[in-house]
Design an enzyme around this catalytic site. Sequence first.
Site, PDB file in Angstrom:
ATOM      1  N   LYS A  14      -1.807 -32.766  38.415  1.00  0.00           N
ATOM      2  CA  LYS A  14      -1.384 -33.665  39.505  1.00  0.00           C
ATOM      3  C   LYS A  14      -2.579 -34.092  40.353  1.00  0.00           C
ATOM      4  O   LYS A  14      -2.730 -35.259  40.703  1.00  0.00           O
ATOM      5  CB  LYS A  14      -0.384 -32.955  40.429  1.00  0.00           C
ATOM      6  CG  LYS A  14       0.934 -32.620  39.796  1.00  0.00           C
ATOM      7  CD  LYS A  14       1.776 -31.756  40.726  1.00  0.00           C
ATOM      8  CE  LYS A  14       1.213 -30.375  40.764  1.00  0.00           C
ATOM      9  NZ  LYS A  14       1.761 -29.345  41.518  1.00  0.00           N
ATOM     10  N   ARG A  88       9.783 -29.336  46.458  1.00  0.00           N
ATOM     11  CA  ARG A  88       9.701 -28.126  45.639  1.00  0.00           C
ATOM     12  C   ARG A  88      11.091 -27.559  45.376  1.00  0.00           C
ATOM     13  O   ARG A  88      11.234 -26.642  44.593  1.00  0.00           O
ATOM     14  CB  ARG A  88       8.882 -27.035  46.356  1.00  0.00           C
ATOM     15  CG  ARG A  88       7.385 -27.227  46.388  1.00  0.00           C
ATOM     16  CD  ARG A  88       6.754 -26.812  45.081  1.00  0.00           C
ATOM     17  NE  ARG A  88       5.563 -25.997  45.143  1.00  0.00           N
ATOM     18  CZ  ARG A  88       4.322 -26.401  45.382  1.00  0.00           C
ATOM     19  NH1 ARG A  88       4.073 -27.643  45.674  1.00  0.00           N
ATOM     20  NH2 ARG A  88       3.320 -25.574  45.320  1.00  0.00           N
ATOM     21  N   ARG A 123      -9.332 -22.451  37.301  1.00  0.00           N
ATOM     22  CA  ARG A 123      -9.555 -23.515  38.290  1.00  0.00           C
ATOM     23  C   ARG A 123     -10.576 -23.060  39.337  1.00  0.00           C
ATOM     24  O   ARG A 123     -10.557 -21.936  39.802  1.00  0.00           O
ATOM     25  CB  ARG A 123      -8.235 -23.853  38.975  1.00  0.00           C
ATOM     26  CG  ARG A 123      -8.372 -24.911  40.053  1.00  0.00           C
ATOM     27  CD  ARG A 123      -7.079 -25.609  40.314  1.00  0.00           C
ATOM     28  NE  ARG A 123      -6.061 -24.745  40.884  1.00  0.00           N
ATOM     29  CZ  ARG A 123      -4.823 -25.148  41.121  1.00  0.00           C
ATOM     30  NH1 ARG A 123      -4.461 -26.372  40.815  1.00  0.00           N
ATOM     31  NH2 ARG A 123      -3.943 -24.327  41.647  1.00  0.00           N
ATOM     32  N   ARG A 158      -9.398 -20.558  44.388  1.00  0.00           N
ATOM     33  CA  ARG A 158      -8.495 -20.536  45.537  1.00  0.00           C
ATOM     34  C   ARG A 158      -7.936 -19.120  45.695  1.00  0.00           C
ATOM     35  O   ARG A 158      -7.709 -18.433  44.713  1.00  0.00           O
ATOM     36  CB  ARG A 158      -7.330 -21.511  45.292  1.00  0.00           C
ATOM     37  CG  ARG A 158      -7.494 -22.811  46.009  1.00  0.00           C
ATOM     38  CD  ARG A 158      -6.504 -23.828  45.545  1.00  0.00           C
ATOM     39  NE  ARG A 158      -5.114 -23.386  45.553  1.00  0.00           N
ATOM     40  CZ  ARG A 158      -4.084 -24.194  45.292  1.00  0.00           C
ATOM     41  NH1 ARG A 158      -4.312 -25.457  44.991  1.00  0.00           N
ATOM     42  NH2 ARG A 158      -2.865 -23.742  45.302  1.00  0.00           N
ATOM     43  N   ARG A 169       4.026 -17.815  41.769  1.00  0.00           N
ATOM     44  CA  ARG A 169       4.140 -19.240  42.094  1.00  0.00           C
ATOM     45  C   ARG A 169       4.805 -20.007  40.955  1.00  0.00           C
ATOM     46  O   ARG A 169       5.644 -20.877  41.183  1.00  0.00           O
ATOM     47  CB  ARG A 169       2.751 -19.838  42.366  1.00  0.00           C
ATOM     48  CG  ARG A 169       2.278 -19.570  43.775  1.00  0.00           C
ATOM     49  CD  ARG A 169       0.796 -19.817  43.941  1.00  0.00           C
ATOM     50  NE  ARG A 169       0.383 -21.145  43.549  1.00  0.00           N
ATOM     51  CZ  ARG A 169      -0.835 -21.415  43.068  1.00  0.00           C
ATOM     52  NH1 ARG A 169      -1.722 -20.448  42.915  1.00  0.00           N
ATOM     53  NH2 ARG A 169      -1.159 -22.637  42.753  1.00  0.00           N
TER      54      ARG A 169
END
Length: 212
Positions: A14, A88, A123, A158, A169
């Site tokens: 995204k 969400r 990431r 992160r 998550r």
Amino acid sequence: MKNIIFIALPAAGKGTQSKMLVDKYDFIHISTGDLLRNAINANTELSLKIAETINKGNLVPDEIINNLLVNKLKEIKNKRFILDGYPRNLSQAHYLEKILADNYWVINLKIDYQQAIDRIINRRICPKCNRVYNLSINALKPKKDNICDICQHELVARKDDNLEVVKKRIANTIENIQELLDYYQKNGKLKTINGNDDYNKIFYKIEKLLEE
Ligand code: AMP
């Protein structure tokens, strides 16, 4: 041209697609994760509560995120936007329906559970310019190991990108995503794109959609 709402598992691409759309067209990228991280950095009464929730991998209460979103939409006035990370859950989708005009596409960038895990674990972000890299995707690796191509700052993972939090998550997202997809399928707004495709191919498909 319509607004875009991305609905996908974390790390489906995204952010990458949003950046490409912002660079080529005059979209404003609204990431609710970024809005929340900014709220944490603002050191208000809410900052600690938000940080605790995010770092555990839980969803922030609707009331908090709805307020942040409405303020952001007011700030950008009538500019076109990409919504990344919202809604969400179904109650957020209903809320959005009340505050949004009808001109949007919902894009589901589809990847599977294991891919989402692999991508998130690999990431890295630049804490200075927020550019996102991925060590598992050739085209998204930094040129120099662990250094931002743009500002030469050291890259970091992160805080909520560790395996335990990631699993939580993704579980949260999977739980809610199907009912969101059903909802947007019914109202005729849903378009599904294979998130495993090369990111240029995905971008091309999104551009075609914007011509409709
Ligand atoms: P993201 O950057 O989209 O991966 O979001 C990071 C974290 O922010 C999520 O794991 C949630 O804890 C929180 N978050 C982001 N968007 C929302 C939302 N729409 N509703 C509730 N929590 C959110």
